[in-house]
Design an enzyme around this catalytic site. Structure first.
Site, PDB file in Angstrom:
ATOM      1  N   LYS A 156       0.834  -1.206   0.000  1.00 47.83           N
ATOM      2  CA  LYS A 156       0.000   0.000   0.000  1.00 47.83           C
ATOM      3  C   LYS A 156       0.870   1.258   0.000  1.00 47.83           C
ATOM      4  O   LYS A 156       0.605   2.222  -0.738  1.00 47.83           O
ATOM      5  CB  LYS A 156      -0.922  -0.020   1.220  1.00 47.83           C
ATOM      6  CG  LYS A 156      -1.959   1.086   1.250  1.00 47.83           C
ATOM      7  CD  LYS A 156      -2.760   1.026   2.541  1.00 47.83           C
ATOM      8  CE  LYS A 156      -3.548  -0.265   2.660  1.00 47.83           C
ATOM      9  NZ  LYS A 156      -4.326  -0.322   3.924  1.00 47.83           N
ATOM     10  N   CYS A 206     -19.304   1.080   6.938  1.00 46.74           N
ATOM     11  CA  CYS A 206     -19.616   1.989   8.047  1.00 46.74           C
ATOM     12  C   CYS A 206     -20.972   1.713   8.689  1.00 46.74           C
ATOM     13  O   CYS A 206     -21.033   1.218   9.819  1.00 46.74           O
ATOM     14  CB  CYS A 206     -19.539   3.437   7.576  1.00 46.74           C
ATOM     15  SG  CYS A 206     -17.872   3.979   7.185  1.00 46.74           S
ATOM     16  N   ALA A 260     -36.139   4.565  -1.046  1.00 46.13           N
ATOM     17  CA  ALA A 260     -36.372   3.144  -0.777  1.00 46.13           C
ATOM     18  C   ALA A 260     -35.645   2.298  -1.809  1.00 46.13           C
ATOM     19  O   ALA A 260     -35.395   2.729  -2.931  1.00 46.13           O
ATOM     20  CB  ALA A 260     -37.865   2.845  -0.815  1.00 46.13           C
TER      21      ALA A 260
END
Length: 465
Positions: A35, A267, A259
């Site tokens: 990374k 999260c 909806a």
């Protein structure tokens, strides 16, 4: 100002790049060598619109670099942001703070002099007090203050949310009278504050609760409209028209009242579960029983779409070719963590369907999680020979897709709009059997069962309020 950002995943990499964009000198630290190598080369290892440009611009300007060396981090600056992940524990709803505590230990052992550690990760209330005790026990030749500055990022809008946030929250030790954290963070965020962003100071516990409470409220709002959607499906109502109507009430608002298939990602699901779990630990679990139902409503939406697919396929998807458009949990993201779209695709596969998935950005991540599914190169490729098409993530290219793009490649012109994002009239006019969640199937009688009037049932009804 010189500062470090520990943890260079989604939160940390975004924060590091954006702090450099504000003019600070920033050093990012992560234990993942691959990374660090990618970020140092100017490559963001995940998809987030606009972040690549910010990263490369600040690397080129010399304001941003990356390392895996905590000792270098300790020497580099006096302000250290921690943005590591706090995932759900493997065998519990509670948050796993292993990465947070490891980062603190690795950093504190190298610190000398005066330093400020600033937590940005989402944590259970009470974490700051526990971490402060650990810091006090570990620090030798350093005076270290701890503050909590929770993030409020939306995937797909993270750069804007960092540089132009709705608010900045800073929590400090309520027992400390000589805190310098507020003054330091005021200078860190000076350009943002000068633009008019509210800068809110409070104690540790309140700052911790702000983030999880915000996520819990948003999750509740989404699940509320999806619960109403369940009623609309059997009563013949239109949940979008309903949401528009109640959304005009300023006390309610229209946002987060769409909806569909429900929420996912790294999260909201894990945060509401951890919040409820923490309430149980504190002995006030009943206060957040609501969040258990919020979670349940959300998970039911996935099962409802699978059941809708079965009904559309005459009762069984066994042996049917199904195209699922979308794998990420939301558009403008390659995040498939707890993705409703990918969960639906996987469940249909388990029921015997031959499932082809297309996602503009998340296919590689999805293939690592669900390798047994077929991943297509385009929407028409996924829909080739399909008996059913399901739109499961509202990517713009799906929303604006013309029916003709799929009409000639499918075996049956049948589509389920699981996000209520398509122009249903256009698809119907093009000869498609268009179905969407939150509405009774077209051409059917709403499944409302009338309850006969019975005088015996009125005995406990007061005649006057």
């Amino acid at each position: 100002m010189k500062m470090t950002v520990i943890g260079c995943g989604y939160l940390g990499a975004t924060h590091a790049a954006c702090m450099a964009e504000l003019g600070h000198e920033v050093l990012g630290i992560d234990v993942d060598a691959a990374k660090i190598e990618a970020l140092a080369a100017g490559s963001v290892p995940f998809f987030e619109p606009g972040l690549d440009d910010v990263l490369r611009r600040n690397i080129a300007a010399g304001r941003l670099r990356f390392t895996g060396d905590f000792a270098e981090a300790a020497r580099f600056g006096k302000v250290h942001f921690i943005g590591v992940g706090t995932p759900q524990q493997a065998n519990s709803d509670a948050a796993d703070l292993t990465h947070l505590r490891t980062a603190v230990r690795e950093l504190v052992g190298h610190l000398r002099g005066d330093h400020l550690i600033v937590g940005k990760s989402t944590v259970p209330v009470g974490t700051c007090a526990e971490v402060a005790e650990e810091i006090a026990a570990l620090s030798r030749d350093a005076t270290i203050e701890l503050a909590w500055n929770p993030e409020f990022l939306r995937e797909g809008f993270a750069v804007d949310d960092t540089l132009r946030p709705d608010r900045i929250v800073v929590g400090t030790d309520p027992q400390t009278t000589a805190s310098t954290a507020v003054g330091t963070l005021t200078e860190v965020y000076r350009p943002i504050i000068d633009d008019g962003t509210p800068f809110l100071t409070m104690d540790w516990a309140t700052a911790e609760l702000v983030k999880v409470s915000a996520n819990a409220f948003l999750a509740t709002k989404i699940s509320f409209i999806n619960a109403i959607s369940e009623i609309c499906e059997v009563a013949g109502g239109d949940v979008t028209a309903l949401a528009d109507a109640i959304g005009h009430d300023a006390r309610i608002g229209r946002r987060f009242l769409n909806a569909g298939l429900g929420f996912g990602g790294g999260c909201l699901p894990k945060d509401i579960r951890a919040f409820a779990a923490r309430a149980e630990e504190l002995g006030v679990g009943s206060a957040l029983h609501l969040l258990r139902e919020v979670d349940a409503v959300n998970m039911r939406r996935r099962a409802a779409v699978v059941a809708m697919a079965e009904r559309a396929c005459d009762g069984s998807v066994l042996g049917r070719n199904i195209a699922v458009l979308g794998a990420s949990f939301k558009p403008e993201s390659d995040d498939v963590r707890d993705s409703p779209a990918l969960a639906v695709a996987a469940q249909l596969s388990l029921l015997g369907a031959r499932v082809s998935v297309f996602d503009p950005k998340a296919a590689a991540n999805a293939a690592r999680v669900q390798p047994s599914l077929r991943y297509a190169e385009s929407a028409p490729d996924a829909a080739c020979g399909a008996d059913l098409v399901i739109v499961a993530t509202e990517w713009a290219e799906f929303v604006h897709m013309a029916p003709a793009e799929l009409s000639e490649v499918v075996s049956r012109r049948l589509i389920i709009d699981a996000r209520r994002c398509l122009d249903g009239a256009a698809w119907t006019a093009a000869g498609w059997d268009y179905r969407m969640v939150g509405s009774a199937p077209q051409g059917t009688v709403a499944g409302v069962r009338a309850v006969p009037f019975n005088m015996a049932n009125t005995s406990r009804i007061p005649l006057h309020p």
